[in-house]
Design an enzyme around this catalytic site. Structure first.
Site, PDB file in Angstrom:
ATOM      1  CD  GLU A 108       5.694   0.938  -4.646  1.00  0.00           C
ATOM      2  OE1 GLU A 108       6.792   1.615  -4.582  1.00  0.00           O
ATOM      3  OE2 GLU A 108       5.330   0.106  -3.792  1.00  0.00           O
ATOM      4  CB  CYS A 121       2.749  -6.172  -8.058  1.00  0.00           C
ATOM      5  SG  CYS A 121       2.307  -5.601  -6.401  1.00  0.00           S
ATOM      6  CB  CYS A 128      -2.192   2.314   2.038  1.00  0.00           C
ATOM      7  SG  CYS A 128      -3.475   1.346   2.566  1.00  0.00           S
ATOM      8  CB  CYS A 132      -0.785  -2.195   8.336  1.00  0.00           C
ATOM      9  SG  CYS A 132      -2.463  -2.837   7.616  1.00  0.00           S
ATOM     10  CB  CYS A 135       2.725  -1.631   5.931  1.00  0.00           C
ATOM     11  SG  CYS A 135       2.620  -0.819   4.276  1.00  0.00           S
ATOM     12  CG  LEU A 241      -6.697 -13.547   8.811  1.00  0.00           C
ATOM     13  CD1 LEU A 241      -8.013 -12.681   8.638  1.00  0.00           C
ATOM     14  CD2 LEU A 241      -6.890 -15.035   8.700  1.00  0.00           C
ATOM     15  CG  ASN A 319      11.043  -6.003   2.224  1.00  0.00           C
ATOM     16  OD1 ASN A 319      12.284  -6.206   2.625  1.00  0.00           O
ATOM     17  ND2 ASN A 319      10.965  -5.343   1.070  1.00  0.00           N
ATOM     18  CB  CYS A 362       2.932  -2.463   1.063  1.00  0.00           C
ATOM     19  SG  CYS A 362       1.702  -3.742   0.771  1.00  0.00           S
TER      20      CYS A 362
END
Ligand code: SF4
Length: 369
Positions: A108, A121, A128, A132, A135, A241, A319, A362
């Site tokens: 996307e 973006c 990925c 994390c 996410c 971070l 989000n 993300c």
């Protein structure tokens, strides 16, 4: 002694699309012309069509002899990305596109239009591998790296859509690029750096977007940050971070187990020294997880000590993913957090959360299919 783990730059070329013009630099383009039995001057001509006129269909390249077009299309313009859907929000000034690559991989990009600029973006990987826990993309894992051309073509499409007035606000020009879509850009290092060069070089080698208007983000692959610094680019580095202490960061950003906070900040300082650019620190503020006043103080102190005035903190209200336990910090907590970081002498602001209603954090659109 434990043997060092292999570096995670450039995972193997798995399921990559066929070669495309945008994968090639100037020498590569000329070699491709030679292989096709075409004069070398055609290389720049075709590149000018692609980067200057944003044209990716050789049939429309009217300065190419008709008989040549099919040959060029076959050799250099394989179909790369097909738009599955566009979703608009913020009165049409934000537009998210879900793309399908030629092997069915989903990715996307999000175009955000402001009064003074238009920012795209882009994704550097499908999925990925950084895991994390807060996410959506991280939960689904890495599908594959994107090729240089797949990264670059997201830019061409958005620039063409803006030019042709397909985005609310009338015809416009794409001015800024942020590598903050799906993926960890520095885990696809070589292709991302090539894409940065295509995005920023003047025509016929690229779109001519100023390096100062390009942001490359990372969760903190310290050796890759240093390597990027040595490329002598002046793009902005953004380090996600999310917390200043190793204990929590080991969980929030698992790659921290490999490169802890101090190493990441040292690498960021090296980047700031070499590039002369201020480093951005991204901090997704999560309720009751990393939003405590003492963490704000620790963040301010560590950043001030390592980076002095060459840093800026972007606080990002999380989000939330549907059904997830992670939530955004309440506004008063957010205000206090920002105040404390500023008080430590480190500029800190809350990032505009464009596109929240279309799940622009993300990877969430692709995760939803
Ligand atoms: S937050 Fe960024 S680095 Fe972490 S899993 Fe999601 S896309 Fe990857």
């Amino acid at each position: 002694m434990t043997a060092p783990l292999p570096l995670v730059f450039d995972a193997p070329r798995r399921g990559m699309p066929p070669r495309h013009l945008a994968d090639l630099d100037a020498d590569g383009r000329r070699a491709a012309m030679e292989a096709l039995g075409l004069p070398k001057f055609r290389a720049d001509q075709i590149a000018r069509q692609y980067y200057g006129r944003l044209q990716a269909d050789p049939e429309q390249m009217t300065d190419l002899p008709e008989a040549m077009r099919a040959k060029v299309a076959e050799a250099l313009f394989p179909p790369l990305l097909t738009a599955v859907r566009h979703i608009a929000c913020d009165d049409g000034s934000t537009r998210k596109t879900l793309w399908k690559a030629n092997d069915g991989t989903l990715l996307e990009s999000v175009l955000m239009r402001y009064p003074d600029r238009a920012t795209l973006c882009i994704s550097s990987q499908a999925g990925c591998g950084m895991a994390c826990p807060f996410c959506a993309t991280g939960q689904a894992g890495l599908t594959r790296n994107l090729s240089t051309a797949e990264i670059v073509d997201q830019v061409r499409s958005a620039a063409a859509a803006l030019r042709d007035g397909e985005v609310a606000g009338g015809p416009g020009r794409l001015s800024n690029i942020v590598f903050m879509g799906m993926g960890e850009p520095l885990a696809n290092y070589r292709r991302v750096v090539s894409a940065v060069r295509r995005i920023t070089s003047p025509s016929p080698d690229g779109f001519g977007i100023s390096q100062r208007n390009v942001v490359v983000s990372t969760v903190g692959l310290a050796p890759a940050i240093r390597k990027l610094a040595d490329e002598d680019l002046s793009v902005t580095l953004a380090v996600s971070l999310h917390t200043p202490d190793d204990e929590l960061r080991d969980t929030l950003v698992p790659v921290n187990n490999r490169w802890p906070v101090a190493e990441v900040l040292d690498a960021a300082r090296y980047y700031a020294d070499k590039s002369g650019r201020r480093v951005s620190i991204e901090y997704a503020l999560i309720r009751d997880i990393n939003d405590q006043p003492w963490r704000a103080d620790m963040l301010g102190k560590k950043l001030h000590k390592t980076l002095g005035s060459r840093v800026h903190v972007n606080v990002i209200p999380l989000n939330p993913t549907p059904g997830s336990k992670w939530d955004a910090a309440p506004k008063p907590v957010e205000r206090e957090f920002v105040r404390r970081v500023n008080e430590a002498g480190v500029p800190c602001t809350v990032r505009d959360t464009r596109g929240q209603e279309i799940a622009a954090a993300c990877g969430q659109l692709a995760a939803e299919g």
